[in-house]
Design a protein around this motif. Structure first.
Motif, PDB file in Angstrom:
ATOM      1  N   ARG A  15       0.862  -1.178   0.000  1.00 43.18           N
ATOM      2  CA  ARG A  15       0.000   0.000   0.000  1.00 43.18           C
ATOM      3  C   ARG A  15       0.897   1.225   0.000  1.00 43.18           C
ATOM      4  NH1 ARG A  15      -4.712   0.041   2.063  1.00 43.18           N
ATOM      5  NH2 ARG A  15      -4.763   1.817   0.649  1.00 43.18           N
ATOM      6  N   ALA A  16       0.378   2.330  -0.521  1.00 41.84           N
ATOM      7  CA  ALA A  16       1.141   3.576  -0.437  1.00 41.84           C
ATOM      8  C   ALA A  16       1.005   4.085   0.998  1.00 41.84           C
ATOM      9  CB  ALA A  16       0.600   4.589  -1.436  1.00 41.84           C
ATOM     10  N   ARG A  18       1.512   6.387   4.254  1.00 44.75           N
ATOM     11  CA  ARG A  18       1.659   7.825   4.546  1.00 44.75           C
ATOM     12  C   ARG A  18       2.280   8.070   5.897  1.00 44.75           C
ATOM     13  NH1 ARG A  18      -2.131   6.773   0.538  1.00 44.75           N
ATOM     14  NH2 ARG A  18      -1.722   8.198  -1.179  1.00 44.75           N
ATOM     15  N   GLN A  70       5.154  16.826   2.665  1.00 42.69           N
ATOM     16  CA  GLN A  70       4.555  15.507   2.912  1.00 42.69           C
ATOM     17  C   GLN A  70       5.290  14.836   4.069  1.00 42.69           C
ATOM     18  OE1 GLN A  70       2.866  13.230  -0.454  1.00 42.69           O
ATOM     19  NE2 GLN A  70       4.184  14.478  -1.757  1.00 42.69           N
ATOM     20  N   GLN A  72       5.592  11.811   5.113  1.00 42.30           N
ATOM     21  CA  GLN A  72       6.345  10.559   4.943  1.00 42.30           C
ATOM     22  C   GLN A  72       7.804  10.820   4.534  1.00 42.30           C
ATOM     23  OE1 GLN A  72       3.612  11.580   3.400  1.00 42.30           O
ATOM     24  NE2 GLN A  72       3.243  10.613   1.427  1.00 42.30           N
ATOM     25  N   MET A 141      10.549   4.316 -14.137  1.00 45.49           N
ATOM     26  CA  MET A 141       9.393   3.960 -13.310  1.00 45.49           C
ATOM     27  C   MET A 141       9.215   2.442 -13.193  1.00 45.49           C
ATOM     28  SD  MET A 141       8.436   6.668 -11.919  1.00 45.49           S
ATOM     29  CE  MET A 141       6.889   6.264 -11.118  1.00 45.49           C
ATOM     30  N   CYS A 159       6.149   4.404  -0.235  1.00 46.42           N
ATOM     31  CA  CYS A 159       5.179   5.370  -0.766  1.00 46.42           C
ATOM     32  C   CYS A 159       5.813   6.100  -1.947  1.00 46.42           C
ATOM     33  CB  CYS A 159       4.761   6.396   0.295  1.00 46.42           C
ATOM     34  SG  CYS A 159       3.483   7.527  -0.325  1.00 46.42           S
ATOM     35  N   PRO A 160       5.293   5.851  -3.165  1.00 48.53           N
ATOM     36  CA  PRO A 160       5.786   6.627  -4.311  1.00 48.53           C
ATOM     37  C   PRO A 160       5.147   8.006  -4.265  1.00 48.53           C
ATOM     38  CG  PRO A 160       4.059   5.119  -5.037  1.00 48.53           C
ATOM     39  CD  PRO A 160       4.187   4.943  -3.543  1.00 48.53           C
ATOM     40  N   MET A 161       5.899   9.024  -4.668  1.00 46.29           N
ATOM     41  CA  MET A 161       5.356  10.395  -4.592  1.00 46.29           C
ATOM     42  C   MET A 161       5.719  11.204  -5.828  1.00 46.29           C
ATOM     43  SD  MET A 161       6.379  11.318  -0.684  1.00 46.29           S
ATOM     44  CE  MET A 161       7.715  10.140  -0.616  1.00 46.29           C
ATOM     45  N   GLY A 163       4.295  14.309  -5.722  1.00 45.11           N
ATOM     46  CA  GLY A 163       4.036  15.626  -5.145  1.00 45.11           C
ATOM     47  C   GLY A 163       5.346  16.282  -4.732  1.00 45.11           C
ATOM     48  N   TYR A 197      -8.087   0.646   1.695  1.00 44.25           N
ATOM     49  CA  TYR A 197      -7.724   0.253   0.329  1.00 44.25           C
ATOM     50  C   TYR A 197      -8.674   0.883  -0.675  1.00 44.25           C
ATOM     51  CZ  TYR A 197      -6.885  -2.911  -3.639  1.00 44.25           C
ATOM     52  OH  TYR A 197      -6.607  -3.436  -4.877  1.00 44.25           O
TER      53      TYR A 197
HETATM   54  C1  LIG Z   1       3.596   7.846  -9.635  1.00 38.96           C
HETATM   55  C2  LIG Z   1       2.865   7.943  -8.335  1.00 38.96           C
HETATM   56  C3  LIG Z   1       2.836   9.138  -7.642  1.00 38.96           C
HETATM   57  C4  LIG Z   1       2.221   9.232  -6.391  1.00 38.96           C
HETATM   58  N1  LIG Z   1       2.320  10.396  -5.671  1.00 38.96           N
HETATM   59  C5  LIG Z   1       1.897  10.419  -4.402  1.00 38.96           C
HETATM   60  C6  LIG Z   1       2.179  11.539  -3.562  1.00 38.96           C
HETATM   61  O1  LIG Z   1       2.802  12.519  -3.966  1.00 38.96           O
HETATM   62  N2  LIG Z   1       1.740  11.510  -2.292  1.00 38.96           N
HETATM   63  C7  LIG Z   1       1.086  10.433  -1.782  1.00 38.96           C
HETATM   64  O2  LIG Z   1       0.745  10.468  -0.593  1.00 38.96           O
HETATM   65  N3  LIG Z   1       0.792   9.359  -2.552  1.00 38.96           N
HETATM   66  C8  LIG Z   1       1.204   9.317  -3.832  1.00 38.96           C
HETATM   67  N4  LIG Z   1       0.981   8.204  -4.604  1.00 38.96           N
HETATM   68  C9  LIG Z   1       0.277   7.059  -4.033  1.00 38.96           C
HETATM   69  C10 LIG Z   1      -1.092   6.837  -4.660  1.00 38.96           C
HETATM   70  O3  LIG Z   1      -1.987   7.812  -4.187  1.00 38.96           O
HETATM   71  C11 LIG Z   1      -1.545   5.426  -4.338  1.00 38.96           C
HETATM   72  O4  LIG Z   1      -0.628   4.514  -4.894  1.00 38.96           O
HETATM   73  C12 LIG Z   1      -2.926   5.137  -4.882  1.00 38.96           C
HETATM   74  O5  LIG Z   1      -3.896   5.924  -4.222  1.00 38.96           O
HETATM   75  C13 LIG Z   1      -3.321   3.680  -4.713  1.00 38.96           C
HETATM   76  O6  LIG Z   1      -3.195   3.298  -3.353  1.00 38.96           O
HETATM   77  P1  LIG Z   1      -2.319   2.033  -2.922  1.00 38.96           P
HETATM   78  O7  LIG Z   1      -0.963   2.207  -3.561  1.00 38.96           O
HETATM   79  O8  LIG Z   1      -2.254   2.086  -1.423  1.00 38.96           O
HETATM   80  O9  LIG Z   1      -3.033   0.824  -3.424  1.00 38.96           O
HETATM   81  C14 LIG Z   1       1.558   8.105  -5.860  1.00 38.96           C
HETATM   82  C15 LIG Z   1       1.525   6.909  -6.601  1.00 38.96           C
HETATM   83  C16 LIG Z   1       2.186   6.813  -7.796  1.00 38.96           C
HETATM   84  C17 LIG Z   1       2.205   5.499  -8.530  1.00 38.96           C
END
Ligand SMILES: Cc1cc2nc3c(=O)[nH]c(=O)nc-3n(C[C@H](O)[C@H](O)[C@H](O)COP(=O)(O)O)c2cc1C
Length: 218
Positions: A15-16, A18, A70, A72, A141, A159-161, A163, A197
């Motif tokens: 999961r992403a 935070r 952010q 994280q 990527m 957590c990929p970001m 932002g 989720y």
């Molecule tokens: C390329 C990319 C950029 C993202 N940027 C951010 C971000 O800047 N901040 C953040 O909190 N989550 C970020 N996310 C996380 C997504 O919001 C998250 O992967 C999506 O909502 C699906 O949730 P899950 O990964 O928990 O299944 C990013 C995901 C990806 C793949």
């Protein structure tokens, strides 16, 4: 060092995240995550990805200021600044890829000659991408995805970001003009519970049979 979580569970658990605990990632695990993550494939094996491993609080605070604060970014024990280098089509770099392949026995003289012209041609004509940045980003990527999944098999959350303000990250971390910042990747151990989720669309909605839009069923 064997991972503790199998691939299917790792994919389903990832999961992403935070919010991270302050627990550090053991260096041997971090090294293995990077080593295996960088087994990712790339066009012509050019491996245009570059990663800055940020661990000190000073650097993380500097990075957080470029990343809309952010949380994280400073909470996670490790944040990768994931970059891609557009200079991989330069002759010296192509020669280094050829040498690597020769050392492994995978490149012979005729393939070396082929890629010496095929790579510059592909970058000049770019039939499958709009810009070199789009191409290098695409490759980088994939490596980021590998790293996330490998990390999860070791129980390391991520957590990929996207932002962040790229120009500020580049200026503060000495990133050359020809190198782009694709994303930031926080790595560490999540505090529970995760955000709920968000789900994924069903396979049938996203996959087509034989041509775009044609219904697919397994
Ligand atoms: C390329 C990319 C950029 C993202 N940027 C951010 C971000 O800047 N901040 C953040 O909190 N989550 C970020 N996310 C996380 C997504 O919001 C998250 O992967 C999506 O909502 C699906 O949730 P899950 O990964 O928990 O299944 C990013 C995901 C990806 C793949």
């Amino acid at each position: 060092m064997e991972p503790s979580i199998n691939l299917r569970h790792a994919i389903e658990q990832r999961r992403a995240v935070r919010s991270f605990q302050s627990t550090l990632i053991p260096p041997v695990i971090l090294s293995e995550i990077l080593r295996l993550g960088l087994r990712s494939p790339s066009g012509f094996n050019l491996q245009p990805w570059r990663f800055i491993i940020v661990r000190s609080l000073d650097s993380k605070e500097k990075l957080q200021a470029c990343a809309f604060n952010q949380r994280q970014v400073t909470e996670a024990p490790v944040v990768l600044i994931c970059c891609s280098d557009r200079r991989v089509s330069e002759p010296d770099y192509i020669e280094s890829v050829i040498q690597l392949g020769r050392d492994k026995g995978s490149i012979n003289d005729s393939y070396a000659d082929y890629i010496r012209t095929a790579i510059p041609n592909a970058f000049e004509q770019h039939p499958s991408f709009d810009s070199i940045e789009a191409w290098t980003n695409r490759q980088a990527m994939l490596a980021v995805a590998h790293i996330m999944i490998v990390a999860q098999t070791y129980g390391v959350d991520s957590c990929p970001m996207e932002g962040f303000i790229a120009a500020e990250v580049k200026a503060k971390f000495n990133i050359p003009e020809e190198v782009d910042v694709c994303c930031l990747l926080a790595l560490g151990y999540a505090t529970q519970p995760f955000k709920k989720y968000g789900g994924r669309f069903p396979v049938e909605q996203l996959c087509y049979a034989e041509s775009y839009g044609e219904g697919w069923k397994s």
